[in-house]
Design an enzyme around this catalytic site. Structure first.
Site, short mmCIF file in Angstrom:
data_model
loop_
_atom_site.label_atom_id
_atom_site.label_comp_id
_atom_site.label_asym_id
_atom_site.label_seq_id
_atom_site.Cartn_x
_atom_site.Cartn_y
_atom_site.Cartn_z
N LYS A 175 103.87 75.33 -56.17
CA LYS A 175 104.27 76.73 -56.02
C LYS A 175 103.01 77.58 -55.94
O LYS A 175 102.05 77.35 -56.70
CB LYS A 175 105.13 77.15 -57.22
N SER A 200 112.75 82.08 -58.21
CA SER A 200 111.68 82.37 -57.28
C SER A 200 110.99 81.13 -56.71
O SER A 200 110.28 81.24 -55.71
CB SER A 200 110.62 83.25 -57.97
N SER A 247 113.68 80.52 -62.64
CA SER A 247 113.11 80.25 -61.32
C SER A 247 112.84 78.79 -60.98
O SER A 247 112.49 78.49 -59.84
CB SER A 247 111.81 81.02 -61.15
N1 GLN Z 1 115.17 85.99 -61.11
C1 GLN Z 1 114.42 86.30 -62.28
C2 GLN Z 1 113.51 87.48 -61.99
O1 GLN Z 1 113.60 87.97 -60.94
C3 GLN Z 1 113.64 85.12 -62.74
C4 GLN Z 1 112.38 84.90 -62.01
C5 GLN Z 1 111.57 83.79 -62.57
O2 GLN Z 1 112.07 82.96 -63.34
N2 GLN Z 1 110.32 83.79 -62.22
O3 GLN Z 1 112.77 87.94 -62.81
#
Ligand code: GLN
Length: 487
Positions: free
Chosen positions: A80, A155, A179
Protein backbone atom coordinates in the site's frame (compact mmCIF):
# COMPACT_ATOMS: atom_id res chain seq x y z
CA UNK A 1 -3.51 -28.19 -17.45
CA UNK A 2 -1.39 -26.98 -14.52
CA UNK A 3 -2.55 -23.76 -12.90
CA UNK A 4 -0.59 -20.68 -13.93
CA UNK A 5 1.89 -19.59 -11.24
CA UNK A 6 0.08 -16.33 -10.51
CA UNK A 7 -2.97 -18.28 -9.37
CA UNK A 8 -1.04 -20.02 -6.57
CA UNK A 9 -0.82 -18.78 -3.00
CA UNK A 10 2.36 -17.83 -1.14
CA UNK A 11 2.31 -21.06 0.83
CA UNK A 12 1.85 -23.12 -2.34
CA UNK A 13 4.72 -21.35 -4.10
CA UNK A 14 7.22 -21.31 -1.21
CA UNK A 15 8.16 -25.02 -1.49
CA UNK A 16 8.38 -24.78 -5.30
CA UNK A 17 10.76 -21.84 -4.97
CA UNK A 18 12.78 -23.61 -2.27
CA UNK A 19 13.40 -26.67 -4.45
CA UNK A 20 14.20 -24.58 -7.51
CA UNK A 21 11.18 -25.90 -9.40
CA UNK A 22 10.00 -22.30 -9.84
CA UNK A 23 12.41 -19.45 -10.42
CA UNK A 24 11.70 -16.15 -8.61
CA UNK A 25 12.77 -14.29 -11.75
CA UNK A 26 10.33 -16.20 -13.96
CA UNK A 27 7.58 -15.74 -11.36
CA UNK A 28 8.24 -12.00 -11.09
CA UNK A 29 8.31 -11.64 -14.87
CA UNK A 30 4.99 -13.48 -15.13
CA UNK A 31 3.38 -11.18 -12.58
CA UNK A 32 4.81 -8.02 -14.12
CA UNK A 33 3.44 -9.07 -17.52
CA UNK A 34 0.06 -9.68 -15.95
CA UNK A 35 0.10 -6.29 -14.26
CA UNK A 36 0.98 -4.64 -17.56
CA UNK A 37 -1.84 -6.42 -19.36
CA UNK A 38 -4.63 -6.17 -16.78
CA UNK A 39 -3.92 -3.26 -14.49
CA UNK A 40 -5.00 -0.54 -16.93
CA UNK A 41 -8.57 -1.84 -16.47
CA UNK A 42 -8.38 -1.93 -12.67
CA UNK A 43 -5.91 0.78 -11.62
CA UNK A 44 -4.58 -1.10 -8.62
CA UNK A 45 -0.97 0.12 -8.95
CA UNK A 46 0.21 3.69 -8.43
CA UNK A 47 3.83 2.79 -9.14
CA UNK A 48 5.19 -0.40 -10.74
CA UNK A 49 8.87 -0.98 -10.01
CA UNK A 50 9.78 -3.55 -12.66
CA UNK A 51 13.55 -2.99 -12.49
CA UNK A 52 13.65 -3.07 -8.70
CA UNK A 53 11.47 -6.18 -8.56
CA UNK A 54 13.61 -8.05 -11.09
CA UNK A 55 16.81 -7.14 -9.23
CA UNK A 56 15.25 -8.39 -5.97
CA UNK A 57 14.09 -11.55 -7.71
CA UNK A 58 17.63 -12.24 -8.97
CA UNK A 59 18.97 -11.79 -5.44
CA UNK A 60 16.29 -14.11 -4.11
CA UNK A 61 17.24 -16.70 -6.69
CA UNK A 62 20.88 -16.62 -5.60
CA UNK A 63 19.86 -16.82 -1.95
CA UNK A 64 17.57 -19.80 -2.54
CA UNK A 65 20.35 -21.54 -4.43
CA UNK A 66 22.56 -21.12 -1.36
CA UNK A 67 19.80 -22.77 0.68
CA UNK A 68 19.28 -19.62 2.78
CA UNK A 69 15.71 -18.81 1.81
CA UNK A 70 12.70 -18.09 4.03
CA UNK A 71 9.07 -18.86 3.09
CA UNK A 72 8.91 -15.33 1.62
CA UNK A 73 12.10 -15.40 -0.44
CA UNK A 74 11.23 -14.65 -4.05
CA UNK A 75 7.54 -13.95 -3.33
CA UNK A 76 6.24 -10.94 -5.32
CA UNK A 77 4.20 -8.60 -3.10
CA UNK A 78 2.55 -5.20 -3.50
CA UNK A 79 2.71 -2.53 -0.80
CA UNK A 80 0.00 0.00 0.00
CA UNK A 81 1.41 3.38 -0.97
CA UNK A 82 1.24 4.60 2.62
CA UNK A 83 4.29 2.48 3.58
CA UNK A 84 7.52 4.26 2.92
CA UNK A 85 10.04 2.53 0.69
CA UNK A 86 13.65 3.60 0.34
CA UNK A 87 14.30 5.01 -3.11
CA UNK A 88 10.78 4.21 -4.34
CA UNK A 89 8.18 6.96 -4.62
CA UNK A 90 5.58 6.93 -1.83
CA UNK A 91 2.57 9.11 -2.58
CA UNK A 92 -0.20 8.18 -0.12
CA UNK A 93 -2.28 8.66 -3.28
CA UNK A 94 -1.94 12.40 -2.74
CA UNK A 95 -0.79 15.18 -5.07
CA UNK A 96 1.09 16.70 -2.16
CA UNK A 97 3.47 13.69 -2.09
CA UNK A 98 3.48 12.89 -5.80
CA UNK A 99 7.25 13.43 -6.02
CA UNK A 100 8.25 12.12 -2.58
CA UNK A 101 11.01 9.49 -2.58
CA UNK A 102 11.70 8.33 0.99
CA UNK A 103 15.27 7.97 2.23
CA UNK A 104 14.55 4.84 4.31
CA UNK A 105 12.21 1.84 4.63
CA UNK A 106 9.27 1.37 7.00
CA UNK A 107 10.10 -1.34 9.56
CA UNK A 108 7.63 -3.78 7.96
CA UNK A 109 9.20 -3.17 4.55
CA UNK A 110 12.69 -3.72 5.97
CA UNK A 111 11.58 -6.98 7.58
CA UNK A 112 10.04 -8.27 4.34
CA UNK A 113 13.16 -7.22 2.44
CA UNK A 114 15.32 -9.13 4.90
CA UNK A 115 13.14 -12.19 4.36
CA UNK A 116 13.83 -11.90 0.63
CA UNK A 117 10.41 -10.73 -0.59
CA UNK A 118 10.12 -9.03 -3.98
CA UNK A 119 8.22 -5.73 -4.24
CA UNK A 120 6.35 -5.33 -7.52
CA UNK A 121 5.32 -1.79 -6.64
CA UNK A 122 3.05 0.47 -4.63
CA UNK A 123 -0.71 0.10 -4.75
CA UNK A 124 -3.61 2.52 -4.79
CA UNK A 125 -5.58 3.75 -1.79
CA UNK A 126 -7.77 6.58 -0.60
CA UNK A 127 -5.65 9.69 -0.14
CA UNK A 128 -3.85 9.41 3.23
CA UNK A 129 -6.03 6.32 3.91
CA UNK A 130 -9.13 8.49 4.33
CA UNK A 131 -12.05 6.72 2.75
CA UNK A 132 -13.91 3.47 2.25
CA UNK A 133 -13.88 3.13 -1.52
CA UNK A 134 -10.48 4.15 -2.99
CA UNK A 135 -12.35 6.91 -4.82
CA UNK A 136 -10.40 9.52 -2.84
CA UNK A 137 -7.15 8.74 -4.66
CA UNK A 138 -5.44 11.52 -6.58
CA UNK A 139 -4.58 8.82 -9.16
CA UNK A 140 -8.16 7.79 -9.93
CA UNK A 141 -10.30 5.07 -8.37
CA UNK A 142 -9.51 1.35 -8.36
CA UNK A 143 -12.16 -0.97 -9.80
CA UNK A 144 -13.42 -4.11 -8.11
CA UNK A 145 -12.11 -7.11 -10.08
CA UNK A 146 -15.42 -8.91 -9.50
CA UNK A 147 -17.30 -6.16 -11.25
CA UNK A 148 -15.71 -3.15 -12.87
CA UNK A 149 -17.72 -0.07 -12.00
CA UNK A 150 -17.97 -1.18 -8.38
CA UNK A 151 -15.70 0.00 -5.60
CA UNK A 152 -13.05 -2.41 -4.28
CA UNK A 153 -13.56 -0.99 -0.78
CA UNK A 154 -11.04 1.20 0.92
CA UNK A 155 -8.82 2.60 1.90
CA UNK A 156 -6.56 -0.36 1.00
CA UNK A 157 -8.60 -0.97 -2.18
CA UNK A 158 -5.53 -1.28 -4.42
CA UNK A 159 -4.10 -3.99 -2.14
CA UNK A 160 -7.30 -6.04 -2.00
CA UNK A 161 -8.07 -5.72 -5.72
CA UNK A 162 -4.48 -6.60 -6.69
CA UNK A 163 -4.59 -9.74 -4.53
CA UNK A 164 -8.03 -10.75 -5.84
CA UNK A 165 -7.01 -10.25 -9.48
CA UNK A 166 -3.72 -12.17 -9.01
CA UNK A 167 -1.66 -9.06 -9.73
CA UNK A 168 0.54 -9.87 -6.71
CA UNK A 169 0.74 -12.78 -4.29
CA UNK A 170 -0.04 -10.78 -1.19
CA UNK A 171 -0.04 -7.25 0.10
CA UNK A 172 0.29 -5.14 3.21
CA UNK A 173 -2.42 -2.60 3.94
CA UNK A 174 -3.20 -0.33 6.86
CA UNK A 175 -6.37 -0.24 8.92
CA UNK A 176 -7.48 2.81 10.90
CA UNK A 177 -11.20 2.11 10.85
CA UNK A 178 -11.54 -0.96 8.64
CA UNK A 179 -9.27 -0.27 5.70
CA UNK A 180 -7.82 -3.79 5.59
CA UNK A 181 -10.91 -5.81 6.50
CA UNK A 182 -13.53 -3.97 4.42
CA UNK A 183 -11.70 -4.02 1.05
CA UNK A 184 -10.71 -7.65 1.71
CA UNK A 185 -14.42 -8.45 2.18
CA UNK A 186 -15.45 -6.55 -0.96
CA UNK A 187 -12.80 -8.29 -3.08
CA UNK A 188 -13.23 -11.83 -1.70
CA UNK A 189 -9.79 -12.13 -0.05
CA UNK A 190 -8.44 -12.36 3.51
CA UNK A 191 -7.52 -9.23 5.50
CA UNK A 192 -6.10 -9.12 9.02
CA UNK A 193 -5.86 -6.07 11.26
CA UNK A 194 -3.55 -6.93 14.17
CA UNK A 195 -3.81 -5.65 17.74
CA UNK A 196 -2.70 -2.04 18.13
CA UNK A 197 1.02 -2.31 18.92
CA UNK A 198 1.51 -5.80 17.43
CA UNK A 199 3.13 -4.46 14.24
CA UNK A 200 5.50 -1.50 14.13
CA UNK A 201 4.07 1.67 12.59
CA UNK A 202 7.53 3.13 11.98
CA UNK A 203 7.47 4.31 8.38
CA UNK A 204 3.69 4.06 8.02
CA UNK A 205 2.55 7.54 7.00
CA UNK A 206 0.31 8.53 9.90
CA UNK A 207 -3.41 9.11 9.48
CA UNK A 208 -4.74 8.68 13.05
CA UNK A 209 -1.85 7.47 15.17
CA UNK A 210 -3.86 5.92 18.01
CA UNK A 211 -5.88 3.80 15.54
CA UNK A 212 -3.54 2.95 12.63
CA UNK A 213 -2.23 -0.60 12.30
CA UNK A 214 -0.51 -2.45 9.42
CA UNK A 215 -1.59 -5.92 8.38
CA UNK A 216 -1.65 -8.49 5.55
CA UNK A 217 -4.15 -8.89 2.71
CA UNK A 218 -3.79 -12.34 1.16
CA UNK A 219 -5.47 -15.08 -0.86
CA UNK A 220 -5.95 -17.30 2.19
CA UNK A 221 -5.52 -17.46 5.95
CA UNK A 222 -2.26 -19.44 5.85
CA UNK A 223 -0.63 -16.67 3.81
CA UNK A 224 -1.87 -14.07 6.30
CA UNK A 225 -0.20 -16.06 9.10
CA UNK A 226 3.02 -16.24 7.06
CA UNK A 227 3.15 -12.50 6.47
CA UNK A 228 2.23 -11.69 10.07
CA UNK A 229 5.01 -14.00 11.30
CA UNK A 230 7.44 -11.85 9.36
CA UNK A 231 6.24 -8.34 10.24
CA UNK A 232 4.96 -8.68 13.84
CA UNK A 233 7.04 -7.91 16.88
CA UNK A 234 8.53 -5.16 18.96
CA UNK A 235 10.38 -2.30 17.28
CA UNK A 236 12.34 0.20 19.38
CA UNK A 237 11.64 2.80 16.69
CA UNK A 238 7.90 2.77 17.42
CA UNK A 239 7.20 3.59 21.06
CA UNK A 240 3.66 2.18 20.75
CA UNK A 241 4.84 -1.19 19.49
CA UNK A 242 4.45 -3.68 22.31
CA UNK A 243 7.17 -5.98 23.57
CA UNK A 244 5.23 -9.22 23.84
CA UNK A 245 6.53 -12.43 22.26
CA UNK A 246 5.31 -13.27 18.74
CA UNK A 247 3.79 -16.76 18.67
CA UNK A 248 4.19 -18.97 15.61
CA UNK A 249 1.03 -18.01 13.76
CA UNK A 250 1.42 -20.85 11.28
CA UNK A 251 1.53 -23.33 14.15
CA UNK A 252 -1.82 -22.03 15.38
CA UNK A 253 -3.51 -23.17 12.17
CA UNK A 254 -3.17 -26.83 13.06
CA UNK A 255 -5.55 -26.60 16.03
CA UNK A 256 -9.27 -27.32 15.64
CA UNK A 257 -11.99 -25.08 17.09
CA UNK A 258 -13.97 -27.57 19.16
CA UNK A 259 -15.37 -25.83 22.21
CA UNK A 260 -14.38 -22.35 20.99
CA UNK A 261 -16.84 -19.79 22.37
CA UNK A 262 -17.91 -17.40 19.62
CA UNK A 263 -19.90 -14.34 20.71
CA UNK A 264 -22.52 -12.95 18.35
CA UNK A 265 -23.14 -9.27 19.17
CA UNK A 266 -26.78 -8.39 18.58
CA UNK A 267 -25.94 -4.77 17.65
CA UNK A 268 -24.23 -6.02 14.47
CA UNK A 269 -27.31 -7.72 13.07
CA UNK A 270 -29.87 -4.93 13.15
CA UNK A 271 -31.30 -2.24 10.96
CA UNK A 272 -29.35 -1.40 7.80
CA UNK A 273 -27.79 -4.82 7.33
CA UNK A 274 -28.35 -6.05 3.78
CA UNK A 275 -30.38 -9.31 3.90
CA UNK A 276 -27.96 -11.15 1.61
CA UNK A 277 -25.01 -10.17 3.79
CA UNK A 278 -26.92 -11.26 6.88
CA UNK A 279 -27.82 -14.61 5.32
CA UNK A 280 -24.21 -15.31 4.29
CA UNK A 281 -22.87 -14.40 7.73
CA UNK A 282 -25.51 -16.52 9.49
CA UNK A 283 -24.60 -19.48 7.28
CA UNK A 284 -20.96 -18.90 8.26
CA UNK A 285 -21.98 -19.02 11.93
CA UNK A 286 -23.68 -22.37 11.25
CA UNK A 287 -20.44 -23.61 9.70
CA UNK A 288 -18.51 -22.59 12.82
CA UNK A 289 -21.04 -24.53 14.92
CA UNK A 290 -20.64 -27.59 12.71
CA UNK A 291 -16.90 -27.38 13.41
CA UNK A 292 -17.53 -27.54 17.15
CA UNK A 293 -17.76 -23.85 18.11
CA UNK A 294 -20.40 -22.70 20.54
CA UNK A 295 -22.35 -19.50 19.73
CA UNK A 296 -23.05 -17.11 22.59
CA UNK A 297 -25.36 -14.10 22.20
CA UNK A 298 -23.60 -10.97 23.48
CA UNK A 299 -24.26 -7.25 23.58
CA UNK A 300 -21.85 -4.40 22.86
CA UNK A 301 -24.17 -1.61 23.97
CA UNK A 302 -22.03 1.36 22.92
CA UNK A 303 -21.74 0.25 19.28
CA UNK A 304 -24.20 2.92 18.13
CA UNK A 305 -21.77 5.69 19.17
CA UNK A 306 -18.76 4.21 17.40
CA UNK A 307 -19.07 6.04 14.07
CA UNK A 308 -19.46 9.47 15.70
CA UNK A 309 -16.69 8.76 18.18
CA UNK A 310 -14.33 7.53 15.46
CA UNK A 311 -14.86 10.46 13.12
CA UNK A 312 -14.01 12.90 15.92
CA UNK A 313 -10.88 11.10 17.11
CA UNK A 314 -9.63 10.15 13.64
CA UNK A 315 -10.10 13.63 12.17
CA UNK A 316 -8.56 15.31 15.24
CA UNK A 317 -5.44 13.16 14.95
CA UNK A 318 -5.36 13.58 11.17
CA UNK A 319 -5.50 17.38 11.40
CA UNK A 320 -2.44 17.28 13.61
CA UNK A 321 -0.55 14.61 11.64
CA UNK A 322 -1.11 16.34 8.30
CA UNK A 323 0.22 19.68 9.54
CA UNK A 324 3.68 18.50 8.44
CA UNK A 325 2.78 18.77 4.73
CA UNK A 326 3.52 22.44 4.41
CA UNK A 327 5.54 22.68 1.22
CA UNK A 328 8.79 22.80 3.20
CA UNK A 329 9.55 19.33 4.49
CA UNK A 330 8.07 16.97 1.89
CA UNK A 331 6.54 16.85 -1.55
CA UNK A 332 5.34 19.67 -3.73
CA UNK A 333 5.75 23.40 -3.05
CA UNK A 334 3.91 26.29 -4.66
CA UNK A 335 5.71 29.57 -5.25
CA UNK A 336 4.09 32.48 -3.44
CA UNK A 337 4.83 36.00 -2.19
CA UNK A 338 5.30 35.01 1.43
CA UNK A 339 5.44 31.98 3.71
CA UNK A 340 1.79 31.93 4.72
CA UNK A 341 0.59 32.15 1.15
CA UNK A 342 3.01 29.37 0.21
CA UNK A 343 1.53 27.11 2.92
CA UNK A 344 -2.03 27.87 1.90
CA UNK A 345 -1.48 27.51 -1.80
CA UNK A 346 0.55 24.27 -1.50
CA UNK A 347 -1.96 22.65 0.83
CA UNK A 348 -4.98 23.77 -1.18
CA UNK A 349 -3.55 22.36 -4.39
CA UNK A 350 -1.92 19.32 -2.76
CA UNK A 351 -4.81 17.91 -0.74
CA UNK A 352 -8.01 16.51 -2.23
CA UNK A 353 -11.51 17.48 -1.00
CA UNK A 354 -11.96 14.65 1.54
CA UNK A 355 -8.60 15.28 3.18
CA UNK A 356 -9.39 19.01 3.38
CA UNK A 357 -12.78 18.22 4.89
CA UNK A 358 -11.17 16.06 7.57
CA UNK A 359 -8.46 18.58 8.41
CA UNK A 360 -11.15 21.22 8.90
CA UNK A 361 -13.33 18.92 10.99
CA UNK A 362 -10.39 17.79 13.10
CA UNK A 363 -9.14 21.31 13.66
CA UNK A 364 -12.63 22.32 14.72
CA UNK A 365 -13.10 19.51 17.27
CA UNK A 366 -9.72 20.32 18.83
CA UNK A 367 -10.23 24.08 18.94
CA UNK A 368 -10.53 26.01 22.20
CA UNK A 369 -14.09 25.91 23.47
CA UNK A 370 -15.03 22.80 21.47
CA UNK A 371 -12.38 20.41 22.74
CA UNK A 372 -14.45 19.48 25.83
CA UNK A 373 -17.67 19.11 23.87
CA UNK A 374 -16.19 16.89 21.16
CA UNK A 375 -12.73 15.45 21.56
CA UNK A 376 -12.89 14.82 25.29
CA UNK A 377 -16.34 13.26 25.08
CA UNK A 378 -15.25 11.07 22.20
CA UNK A 379 -12.28 9.85 24.25
CA UNK A 380 -14.65 8.94 27.07
CA UNK A 381 -16.99 7.08 24.73
CA UNK A 382 -13.97 5.28 23.34
CA UNK A 383 -13.24 3.94 26.84
CA UNK A 384 -16.82 2.61 27.03
CA UNK A 385 -16.48 0.86 23.67
CA UNK A 386 -13.24 -0.72 24.85
CA UNK A 387 -14.99 -1.86 28.04
CA UNK A 388 -17.80 -3.48 26.01
CA UNK A 389 -15.16 -5.65 24.33
CA UNK A 390 -13.43 -6.47 27.62
CA UNK A 391 -16.71 -7.68 29.03
CA UNK A 392 -17.53 -9.77 25.97
CA UNK A 393 -14.08 -11.36 25.96
CA UNK A 394 -14.58 -12.23 29.62
CA UNK A 395 -16.77 -15.12 28.44
CA UNK A 396 -16.07 -15.46 24.69
CA UNK A 397 -12.91 -16.41 22.80
CA UNK A 398 -13.94 -14.53 19.66
CA UNK A 399 -16.76 -12.43 18.23
CA UNK A 400 -18.27 -13.05 14.78
CA UNK A 401 -19.95 -10.28 12.77
CA UNK A 402 -20.43 -8.97 9.24
CA UNK A 403 -17.58 -6.79 7.88
CA UNK A 404 -19.65 -4.31 5.93
CA UNK A 405 -23.42 -3.71 5.93
CA UNK A 406 -23.67 -4.16 2.15
CA UNK A 407 -21.68 -5.73 -0.69
CA UNK A 408 -19.51 -3.36 -2.74
CA UNK A 409 -21.46 -0.39 -4.05
CA UNK A 410 -21.05 1.37 -7.39
CA UNK A 411 -18.31 3.88 -8.06
CA UNK A 412 -19.76 7.35 -7.54
CA UNK A 413 -22.77 6.14 -5.59
CA UNK A 414 -21.80 7.71 -2.24
CA UNK A 415 -19.25 10.33 -3.24
CA UNK A 416 -21.64 13.24 -2.83
CA UNK A 417 -22.79 12.06 0.59
CA UNK A 418 -19.87 11.71 3.02
CA UNK A 419 -22.12 10.79 5.96
CA UNK A 420 -23.54 7.69 4.22
CA UNK A 421 -19.99 6.78 3.26
CA UNK A 422 -18.89 7.12 6.92
CA UNK A 423 -21.79 4.90 8.05
CA UNK A 424 -20.53 2.05 5.89
CA UNK A 425 -17.66 1.64 8.41
CA UNK A 426 -20.04 0.83 11.23
CA UNK A 427 -18.89 -2.78 11.81
CA UNK A 428 -15.16 -2.25 11.51
CA UNK A 429 -14.26 0.91 13.42
CA UNK A 430 -15.01 -0.32 16.95
CA UNK A 431 -12.09 -2.75 16.74
CA UNK A 432 -9.72 0.17 16.11
CA UNK A 433 -11.24 2.21 18.94
CA UNK A 434 -10.76 -0.82 21.21
CA UNK A 435 -7.30 -1.65 19.82
CA UNK A 436 -8.31 -5.28 19.23
CA UNK A 437 -7.45 -7.54 16.27
CA UNK A 438 -9.89 -8.52 13.52
CA UNK A 439 -9.86 -10.66 10.41
CA UNK A 440 -12.11 -10.74 7.35
CA UNK A 441 -12.57 -14.04 5.49
CA UNK A 442 -14.70 -14.67 2.39
CA UNK A 443 -18.05 -16.24 3.36
CA UNK A 444 -20.28 -15.98 0.30
CA UNK A 445 -21.51 -13.93 -2.64
CA UNK A 446 -24.45 -11.63 -3.23
CA UNK A 447 -26.96 -12.53 -5.95
CA UNK A 448 -25.14 -9.92 -8.05
CA UNK A 449 -21.92 -11.95 -7.79
CA UNK A 450 -20.10 -9.70 -5.31
CA UNK A 451 -18.10 -11.19 -2.41
CA UNK A 452 -19.23 -11.03 1.23
CA UNK A 453 -16.93 -11.22 4.26
CA UNK A 454 -17.18 -12.67 7.75
CA UNK A 455 -15.42 -10.69 10.46
CA UNK A 456 -13.88 -12.37 13.49
CA UNK A 457 -12.72 -10.14 16.34
CA UNK A 458 -10.42 -11.24 19.15
CA UNK A 459 -9.07 -9.99 22.46
CA UNK A 460 -5.78 -8.03 22.44
CA UNK A 461 -2.96 -10.21 21.05
CA UNK A 462 -5.48 -12.91 20.14
CA UNK A 463 -4.30 -13.11 16.50
CA UNK A 464 -3.41 -16.80 16.83
CA UNK A 465 -6.99 -17.71 17.80
CA UNK A 466 -8.39 -15.51 15.01
CA UNK A 467 -6.19 -17.23 12.44
CA UNK A 468 -7.01 -20.65 13.85
CA UNK A 469 -10.77 -20.08 13.60
CA UNK A 470 -10.54 -18.36 10.21
CA UNK A 471 -8.42 -21.22 8.88
CA UNK A 472 -10.83 -23.86 10.18
CA UNK A 473 -13.68 -21.96 8.50
CA UNK A 474 -11.74 -21.71 5.27
CA UNK A 475 -10.98 -25.44 5.26
CA UNK A 476 -14.70 -26.15 5.51
CA UNK A 477 -15.69 -23.79 2.67
CA UNK A 478 -14.38 -22.88 -0.75
CA UNK A 479 -15.28 -19.19 -1.06
CA UNK A 480 -11.61 -18.17 -0.85
CA UNK A 481 -10.75 -20.36 -3.85
CA UNK A 482 -13.00 -18.46 -6.25
CA UNK A 483 -11.32 -15.92 -8.49
CA UNK A 484 -12.86 -13.24 -10.67
CA UNK A 485 -12.62 -13.93 -14.40
CA UNK A 486 -10.01 -11.96 -16.34
CA UNK A 487 -11.55 -9.38 -18.60
N1 GLN B 1 -13.18 4.41 6.11
C1 GLN B 1 -12.52 4.84 7.30
C2 GLN B 1 -12.09 6.29 7.13
O1 GLN B 1 -12.37 6.81 6.14
C3 GLN B 1 -11.37 3.97 7.63
C4 GLN B 1 -10.15 4.26 6.87
C5 GLN B 1 -8.98 3.45 7.30
O2 GLN B 1 -9.13 2.42 7.99
N2 GLN B 1 -7.82 3.91 6.95
O3 GLN B 1 -11.51 6.89 7.99
Amino acid sequence: MAEPLYRLSISELAPLLATGEVSPVALTEELLARVEALDPGLNTYVTVDADGALAQAREAEARLRRGQGTPLTGIPLALKDVLITQGLRTTCASRILENFVPPYDATVVARLRQAGAVFLGKVNMDEFAMGSSTENSAFGPTHNPWRRGCIPGGSSGGSAAAVAADLCLGSLGSDTGGSIRQPAAHCGVVGLKPTYGRVSRFGLVAYASSLDQIGPITKNVRDAALLLNCVAGHDPQDSTSVDVPVPDYLGALARDIKGLKVGVPKEYFGHGLDPEVEAAVRRALDTLVSLGAELIPVSLPHTEYAVACYYIIATAEASSNLARYDGVKYGIRDEARNLLEMYASTRTRGFGPEVRRRIMLGTYVLSAGYYEAYYRQASQVRALIRRDFEEAFGHCDLLATPVSPTPAFCLGEKVADPLTMYLSDIFTISANLGGIPGISVPCGFSSGGLPIGLQLLGPPFGEATLLQAAHAFEQATDWHRRRPPDF
